[in-house]
Each structure stands twice: as C-alpha cells, then as structure tokens.
Design an enzyme around this catalytic site. Structure first.
Site, PDB file in Angstrom:
ATOM      1  N   ASP A 149      51.548   2.764   1.568  1.00 21.87           N
ATOM      2  CA  ASP A 149      50.257   2.383   1.013  1.00 21.87           C
ATOM      3  C   ASP A 149      50.237   2.750  -0.466  1.00 21.87           C
ATOM      4  OD1 ASP A 149      47.316   1.598   1.717  1.00 21.87           O
ATOM      5  OD2 ASP A 149      47.136   3.398   0.489  1.00 21.87           O
ATOM      6  N   ILE A 150      49.815   1.796  -1.318  1.00 20.28           N
ATOM      7  CA  ILE A 150      49.685   2.091  -2.740  1.00 20.28           C
ATOM      8  C   ILE A 150      48.402   2.893  -2.927  1.00 20.28           C
ATOM      9  CG2 ILE A 150      49.461   1.136  -5.063  1.00 20.28           C
ATOM     10  CD1 ILE A 150      50.869  -1.412  -4.001  1.00 20.28           C
ATOM     11  N   GLU A 196      47.245  -3.640   0.384  1.00 22.99           N
ATOM     12  CA  GLU A 196      48.200  -2.887  -0.435  1.00 22.99           C
ATOM     13  C   GLU A 196      49.159  -2.076   0.431  1.00 22.99           C
ATOM     14  OE1 GLU A 196      44.648  -0.244   0.184  1.00 22.99           O
ATOM     15  OE2 GLU A 196      44.892  -2.325  -0.330  1.00 22.99           O
TER      16      GLU A 196
END
Length: 150
Positions: free
Chosen positions: A15-16, A59
C-alpha cells in the site's frame, strides 16, 4: 500449482502510504505517474516465471511468489521497500517527505483443503499491522499450513 506440489505460496500486499494526500497535493496525473513508478518497482522484483505482480485496487498492489518461504518473501519485500526508498519520490504530505510503502507478507503451505482467502487475509492483516505500526515498513505474518487456525 502450489496445491499440486505441496510447496509454499507467498503473497506480498503493498500500500502506498498517504496516497490520497499525494493526489490532493500533486494532482491525479502525478498520482498516476507515482502508481506507474511503484508498479515498475514491483515488476522489477517479480523475476521468476511464476511470479506475478498486479495492481490490487486503488493504491494497493499484490505480488504472488510461488515456492518462496516466508523468509525469502520477506527479503523480496524488503528489497521492494528499499528500491522505492532509493527513488526518493517527493511527498510533502508524508511524515517521511518521500513516497513510502506499507507492506504485508504472508506465506501458506497448501494443505488438503487449500483456502486462498486465508492467504489474502493473513497478508492483509500483516499490511494493517505495518500501517498501524507507523507505516513505511514490512510486516510478515507467521507461516501457516492451509486450514490451520490463525
């Protein structure tokens, strides 16, 4: 294949961190460019023919790694984390000043009753542990046989 061979199957969920803040600060075109750069980092670490890197949604990304132990999958995750850190993509909305990743790693040895959902759940729990632990880190779930209690 993992069920047939009885070998490990590892899953890395990525996950960003603070991606909404990134989009709000830099705009959606820059957000798309960031997603492409992160995808490139993952693709670079999906080196074997059975490895599969994919966007998981928003994301988030996933990397499926057949026949890797939890230690080996954690090492791949650490290299992904390091590779993105070295890119040093600016992110004013992050405590770190650059784009960072939270990463969850899980490995399952398929048993008589394989349950892919268990592997996803374990990786997701590890990902949320990384996020709850301050983000910008890799967390590995304990290795389990399919159907074993969590």
């Amino acid at each position: 294949r993992a069920c047939r061979t009885g070998r490990n199957l590892s899953l890395i969920l990525v996950d960003i961190d603070y991606f909404k803040r990134y989009n709000d600060s830099y705009g959606h075109q820059s957000g798309d460019a960031c997603l492409i750069k992160v995808a490139g980092v993952l693709k670079a670490h999906a080196r074997r023919s059975g490895d599969c890197a994919a966007r998981y949604g928003g994301e988030e990304f996933a990397l499926i790694l057949p026949e890797l132990s939890s230690v080996q999958a954690s090492e791949v995750a650490a290299r992904i984390h390091q590779s993105l850190t070295e890119l040093a993509l600016p992110h004013s909305g992050s405590d770190y000043g650059i784009v960072t990743l939270s990463i969850g790693v899980a490995t399952q040895v398929p048993g008589d009753k394989p349950c892919p959902e268990d592997l996803v759940r374990l990786a997701d729990e590890a990902l949320y542990a990384a996020k709850n632990g301050g983000r910008n880190r890799v967390v590995c779930a304990p290795e389990q046989e399919s159907g074993a209690p969590a």
